[in-house]
Structures are given as C-alpha cells and as structure tokens.
Motif scaffolding. Sequence first.
Motif, mmCIF file in Angstrom:
data_model
loop_
_atom_site.group_PDB
_atom_site.id
_atom_site.type_symbol
_atom_site.label_atom_id
_atom_site.label_comp_id
_atom_site.label_asym_id
_atom_site.label_seq_id
_atom_site.Cartn_x
_atom_site.Cartn_y
_atom_site.Cartn_z
ATOM 1 N N SER A 92 0.848 -1.202 0.000
ATOM 2 C CA SER A 92 0.000 0.000 0.000
ATOM 3 C C SER A 92 0.875 1.241 0.000
ATOM 4 C CB SER A 92 -0.929 0.012 1.221
ATOM 5 O OG SER A 92 -0.186 0.291 2.395
ATOM 6 N N SER A 93 0.251 2.365 -0.299
ATOM 7 C CA SER A 93 0.945 3.640 -0.112
ATOM 8 C C SER A 93 1.008 3.942 1.377
ATOM 9 C CB SER A 93 0.202 4.750 -0.854
ATOM 10 O OG SER A 93 -1.131 4.863 -0.369
ATOM 11 N N ASP A 153 -0.105 6.348 3.095
ATOM 12 C CA ASP A 153 -1.366 6.838 3.661
ATOM 13 C C ASP A 153 -2.507 5.834 3.467
ATOM 14 O OD1 ASP A 153 -1.795 7.016 0.969
ATOM 15 O OD2 ASP A 153 -2.144 9.187 0.928
ATOM 16 N N SER A 154 -2.185 4.658 2.905
ATOM 17 C CA SER A 154 -3.147 3.556 2.715
ATOM 18 C C SER A 154 -4.302 3.905 1.769
ATOM 19 C CB SER A 154 -3.723 3.090 4.067
ATOM 20 O OG SER A 154 -2.687 2.570 4.876
ATOM 21 N N THR A 155 -4.162 4.970 0.996
ATOM 22 C CA THR A 155 -5.219 5.291 0.028
ATOM 23 C C THR A 155 -5.132 4.395 -1.203
ATOM 24 O OG1 THR A 155 -3.822 7.009 -0.946
ATOM 25 C CG2 THR A 155 -5.362 7.690 0.789
ATOM 26 N N GLN A 156 -3.957 3.842 -1.465
ATOM 27 C CA GLN A 156 -3.768 2.924 -2.584
ATOM 28 C C GLN A 156 -3.319 1.569 -2.032
ATOM 29 O OE1 GLN A 156 -1.876 4.742 -6.205
ATOM 30 N NE2 GLN A 156 -1.433 6.440 -4.805
ATOM 31 N N LYS A 157 -4.094 0.555 -2.366
ATOM 32 C CA LYS A 157 -3.854 -0.775 -1.797
ATOM 33 C C LYS A 157 -3.901 -1.812 -2.928
ATOM 34 C CE LYS A 157 -7.481 0.227 0.645
ATOM 35 N NZ LYS A 157 -7.548 1.682 0.626
#
Length: 231
Positions: free
Chosen positions: A196-197, A199-203
Amino acid sequence: MTEREPDLSRVERKKGRNRNKILNSMIAVVVVLIVIATVAIFSGNKSDNEPNDIEETANDTTVNDDKTEDVEDDDKDNATEDSNPTKDEERSAPENTTETEQVDETTNEDGSEESGSVTSVPSDDAIIAETIVNNAWKPVGTTQTGEHVSQYDGTSVDWNEKKQALAYATGLPQDSMIFLKIKNGGGPQKSIGIVSSRDSTQKYRVYLEWVDGEGWKPVKMDKLTTLDFDY
C-alpha cells in the motif's frame, strides 16, 4: 487724229498697270486671309483634341487603379481565408479526438474494460475493487545466475527484486510503499505481494512469476478496497 493715238496708248497702258497693282494687292490680301483662316482652323482642332486625349488617359488610369484595388482585395480575402480555419474544420478536430478515444476504450463481453494492452475486470469479491492485467508488463531484470531459488528472508537479492517488481506494477515509488506481506504464490517460481501507499489510500495485491534470466514479472494485480483480511 493720227498724231494723238500714241498719247492715248500711253494713258491706257498706265491705267492697265494701276489695275494690275490693285489686283495684285487684293490677291495678296486674300492669300493672307486664307493663311490666317487656315492657321486658326488647325489651331482650333488641336485645342479641341487635347482635352479628349487627357480625359482618355485619365480614364485609363482610373480603370487600372480600380483593377489593382480589386486584385489586392482578392489577395487579402484569400490570405484571410487560408489563415483562418473554417467552422467545419474547427468542429472536425474534437470529433476526431472523440472517435480516437472511443476506439481506445472498449468493453469486453464479460463487462471488463480494455484500453490498449490494459484489461480491468470488476470483481464480486468484497475486498477487491477490480483486477488489472497489463500485457505490457515485462520482467524487471535480475542479477541472479544459475538455478533460481525463491527467497523470503527479507534481505536477499531475490527478496529485493520482488520488491522492485511490486513497485513497478503499482507505479508507486519503492521508498514510499509499505510491504505488508510477500509470500509464496502457489509454486516455487510464483509470489504474491500485498502493498500500500504510506497513507493507505492505494492498496494492491500483486501476483508475480519468475522468468529465467530476466527476473520477476507482474502478471496480475488486484486493486483492494481494504486491508482488513487474512494475508
């Protein structure tokens, strides 16, 4: 009577001479008048002709000027038409662009969207938004030689090459990614990475396969809706 005849002849001769002088004078006067009249007539004709010649010349010049102006106006109009696209041409550009986009974006029979070499398939799985396959993915390369053995020790060259392949598939910079799990993908030359990124916005969940002499290659990627599942 005979003695006076000579005197009478002299008188008559004298009168004859006087008449000749008068006639000559009259003839001279007439000739002078004729010359004057002739000169006056020719002078009058020249005076009448000169304005006509001037007028015709002026008219010719005016006509030529008008033609020149017409040609210049036509040239200006043609230049304006060439430099400015017509309304039809202006309208055609967006239409062509739209058609190109429609050609690139197509929908498969199973509901997946395909653009170029990338296929995106919606998923019924609650943790997966869509599954992506990119036919343009290539092996990331390798420095390993000999028989390949997949490693999950967190420090080996093979491990780091797996991380490189995961960053390549997702498009995220490797130093800004969180590698939640890298595990066996069901065979000795297959692996799965969950990343993930920060900031967990992209997983993502990425499936890798080993290509001898070329390294790890992404073959499929799930775009995840959550990280709350069993890795």
